[in-house]
Scaffold this active site. Structure first.
Site, mmCIF file in Angstrom:
data_model
loop_
_atom_site.group_PDB
_atom_site.id
_atom_site.type_symbol
_atom_site.label_atom_id
_atom_site.label_comp_id
_atom_site.label_asym_id
_atom_site.label_seq_id
_atom_site.Cartn_x
_atom_site.Cartn_y
_atom_site.Cartn_z
ATOM 1 N N GLU A 1 1.558 -0.558 -5.050
ATOM 2 C CA GLU A 1 0.663 0.536 -5.358
ATOM 3 C C GLU A 1 1.598 1.729 -5.550
ATOM 4 O OE1 GLU A 1 -3.428 2.551 -3.695
ATOM 5 O OE2 GLU A 1 -1.825 2.198 -2.255
ATOM 6 N N ASP B 1 0.836 -1.188 0.000
ATOM 7 C CA ASP B 1 0.000 0.000 0.000
ATOM 8 C C ASP B 1 0.878 1.247 0.000
ATOM 9 O OD1 ASP B 1 -2.729 1.258 0.491
ATOM 10 O OD2 ASP B 1 -1.652 1.972 2.266
#
Length: 719
Positions: free
Chosen positions: A377, A340
């Site tokens: 990401e 993330d």
């Protein structure tokens, strides 16, 4: 009780006759280990500091299940990034299990409420989670073979939401690690054809204060407290270490079914938020060492949008991340990680993004991670945070350019088909560097964050009032289309078209070169009723509803059939970029077809004018090797269009293998070269092309085609 010399390990480790504890707190003036009883009685033990800044102690008699925490003393000087407060009972950053939650009305701040820089010396015991001593146990059953990315199909799912409403899972197992491991659930995943589950965060997390104040919880889990501890509330047998065993059992069950486990991990920030937030762990151990701070050292330098940013420019903090990754691989059996806001992890001591960051170098080169899937990401919210395409050969990356364009293409809001071809061919404009394969691109249309695929074709605007933020949260850039009616419709024509469009989305992400990622429930029309930011909705709005209508059951079967087709034919999942290179036979003779060719539906190959035709809504994607060929039509226009199939050398016969249209719209039998048929509006069709495999066969077919044309023109028409 005496301090033990080298090796000075961090965390709690059972050893002969007791346990060894270690904590890195380089600027502390004193550290105490607090052993906590079931009734919250505490026994504090002084720890000794080593030259490496690690405080340690050996405690006889400690057993698995023992609750503990740390109290760290030092200067209270926020101007120096020092917020030491020995009244705060702190979670061990290396804790392998965490018990309990946060009492948000208790003394969880290190300061007096409303006075961020004035210390509060009220004891936090009883208001904060506790660490748990965990015994070493065998690792899960290893997977027989970790698939290369070219064979991988990712299914993003939520451990709790996937089974919370599953009718075949026993009620006491629903929403748990054991629920995901249940035989009927695994059988479903196998039947669908996914090869890896990507679990939304399972590192132990807590909710944010503002979420709790609304009477809600952080459902998604992007608010980590412990990088080593599996989330305790997904366990069924308590939280004193059984969560570790249950997680391992889940991994074993998935591995035995040949399904890999990828974790969505949040190392970029923690649940402590900004300096005004709760002090639960790393802030109390050393605010300055663990988090990025502004130049005045008083405030957090936030590039995550979550209040704080973990400072991986500090070598020991970077080592914490590496130790966590290797623990989850070696001890917990996982096969990959999706990072993330990965850009945050690559920022140096000046907060600049650097791709030779020591942490990234370690991830790229550590032998423990050698065959582990690394997925970024590739952005954060800080300066130069958008880093799509920059992560290098070891990595795959979420491709938001694919997501946005495919959404726009199927609602016919893009000029022409140039960019569609680029996205279908693996986004070489972004990823075809440094020897990276097409699988560097994670091709997705939806993710946990945003509309579900059903809602993408059912809502023009978000419906987030249930989140309690007056519909201000969540993106407004949905690139969605409701197909004539906002929300749930009883009109069969609208619902049929929506189902067809969902199939088109799936076909595009599955057939594009790269790694497809599906979101759980999208294969059968899961809806969140237009909520595109359901992070706080731990209820049926977010849970998967397994009561699926016949229309959407048919969609699921077609998605499964397409995934099976992709798995069967390597040509549909090429592990190298194709550049219209000539295909040759076994003797090196040119077969006069390319490995990737774009077809116009009329004359054959796309012309320069075709590429610049902004009204074009049809594109044929032809892929070939020396044995096989496939021709896939993507048509986003509303009206049906008649096309002519290209002849030799492209094929001597075509057969439709899969389509998104109604069955009565598509010819069922083989089609010859030069045949004409109608491609229905808003549809995808994949055809198997029979091709010559030798130069001699090619010449023979060309001569036969020429003779056939001289004698009688082809008049075979369909539609």
């Amino acid at each position: 009780m005496t301090a033990t010399p080298e090796p000075r390990m961090q965390g709690a480790h059972l050893v002969a006759g007791g346990a060894q504890f270690g904590l890195w707190a380089p600027r502390a003036t004193g550290v105490q280990l607090s052993l906590i009883s079931d009734k919250l009685h505490q026994s504090n033990v002084d720890m000794e500091r080593g030259e490496d800044g690690i405080w340690s102690v050996h405690v006889p008699g400690v057993e698995a299940g023992q609750l503990y925490g740390y109290r760290v003393d030092g200067d209270w000087d926020p101007s120096q990034g020092s917020r030491f407060n020995k009244a705060r009972l702190l979670v061990d950053p290396y804790a392998r299990a965490i018990s309990g939650g946060v009492d948000f009305r208790g003394p969880i701040l290190d300061h007096i409420p409303g006075h961020d820089y004035t210390i509060d010396e009220t004891d936090s015991i009883g208001a904060v989670p506790l660490s748990v001593v965990v015994a070493d146990t065998p690792a899960p059953t290893p997977i027989a073979r970790r698939r290369p990315m070219a064979e991988t199909v990712i299914h993003e799912l939520h451990v709790r939401g996937f089974t919370k409403s599953h009718p075949l899972v026993p009620e006491h197992l629903r929403g748990s690690y054991a629920g995901l491991a249940y035989p009927d659930v695994i059988a479903y995943l196998k039947d669908l054809g996914v090869t890896a589950v990507e679990l939304l965060p399972v590192h132990h997390f807590v909710s944010e204060p503002f979420v709790v104040a609304k009477g809600m919880t952080n459902y998604w889990g992007y608010n980590t407290l412990g990088f080593f501890a599996p989330h305790s509330f997904y366990a069924t047998r308590g939280n004193r270490g059984s969560q570790v065993a249950e997680f391992k059992d889940m991994v074993s069950a998935l591995h035995e079914a040949d399904i890999e486990v990828i974790l969505d991990v949040v190392y970029n920030h923690t649940a402590e938020g900004g300096h005004a937030g709760p002090t639960l762990s790393m802030r109390g151990i050393d605010h300055h060492a663990h988090y990025r701070l502004t130049n005045d050292n008083r405030n957090d330098y936030d590039v995550t949008g979550c209040g704080n940013s973990v400072d991986t420019s500090e070598p020991v903090v970077a080592q914490l991340v590496m130790d966590s990754l290797k623990y989850w691989v070696t001890e917990m059996g996982v096969d990959g990680f999706r990072f993330d806001l990965a850009t945050t992890l690559l920022r140096d001591e000046n907060h600049h993004v650097v791709h030779d960051h020591p942490l990234k170098v370690a991830m790229d080169t550590d032998p423990v991670l050698a065959d582990i899937k690394l997925i970024a990401e590739p952005w954060d919210v800080g300066p130069y945070g958008y880093q799509v395409g920059a992560f290098g050969p070891r990595w795959s990356e979420w491709n938001d350019r694919f997501r946005d364009h495919v959404r726009d293409y199927w609602r016919s809001s893009v000029p022409g088909v140039q960019e569609l071809a680029t996205r279908l061919s693996g986004s070489p404009d972004i990823f075809d560097t440094e020897g990276r394969p097409p699988q560097a691109s994670i091709n997705f249309v939806t993710a946990h964050d945003g509309f579900t695929m059903h809602d993408l074709v059912s809502y023009d605007v978000k419906k987030n009032l249930a989140n309690g933020e007056s519909n201000r949260d969540g993106t407004d850039n949905n690139r969605s289309w409701n197909h004539g009616w906002e929300g749930i419709s009883n009109d069969d024509a609208i619902n049929d078209l929506r189902a067809r469009q969902v199939l088109n989305f799936h076909a595009t992400q599955i057939l594009a070169h790269g790694t497809p990622m599906l979101v759980a429930g999208d294969e059968f029309g899961r809806t969140q009723l237009g909520n595109n930011n359901a992070y706080c909705q731990d209820n049926p709005l977010s849970w998967i509803d397994w009561d699926v209508s016949p229309r959407w059951q048919r969609v699921r079967r077609r998605v499964a059939a397409l995934l099976a087709l992709r798995a069967e034919h390597p040509l549909l999942r090429s592990d190298r970029y194709l550049h219209h290179t000539e295909v040759t036979d076994a003797d090196g003779e040119n077969l006069r077809r390319g490995d990737l060719t774009w077809m116009d539906g009329e004359q054959g190959q796309m012309s320069e004018d075709d590429w610049h035709d902004q009204s074009r809504r049809l594109l044929g994607m032809y892929t070939s090797d020396d044995r096989d060929a496939f021709l896939t039509w993507f048509h986003s226009g509303a009206e049906a269009i008649r096309i002519t199939l290209p002849g030799i050398p492209w094929a001597n016969e075509y057969t439709v293998l899969w389509h998104s249209a109604a069955n009565n719209e598509i010819p069922s039998g083989p089609l010859g070269p030069g045949s004409s048929f109608i491609v229905p509006g808003r549809s995808t069709i994949i055809m198997r092309a029979e091709v010559p495999t030798t130069k001699a066969e090619l010449i023979e077919l060309e001569e036969a085609a020429e003779y056939s044309t001289d004698v009688e023109p082809s008049t075979k028409i369909f539609g």
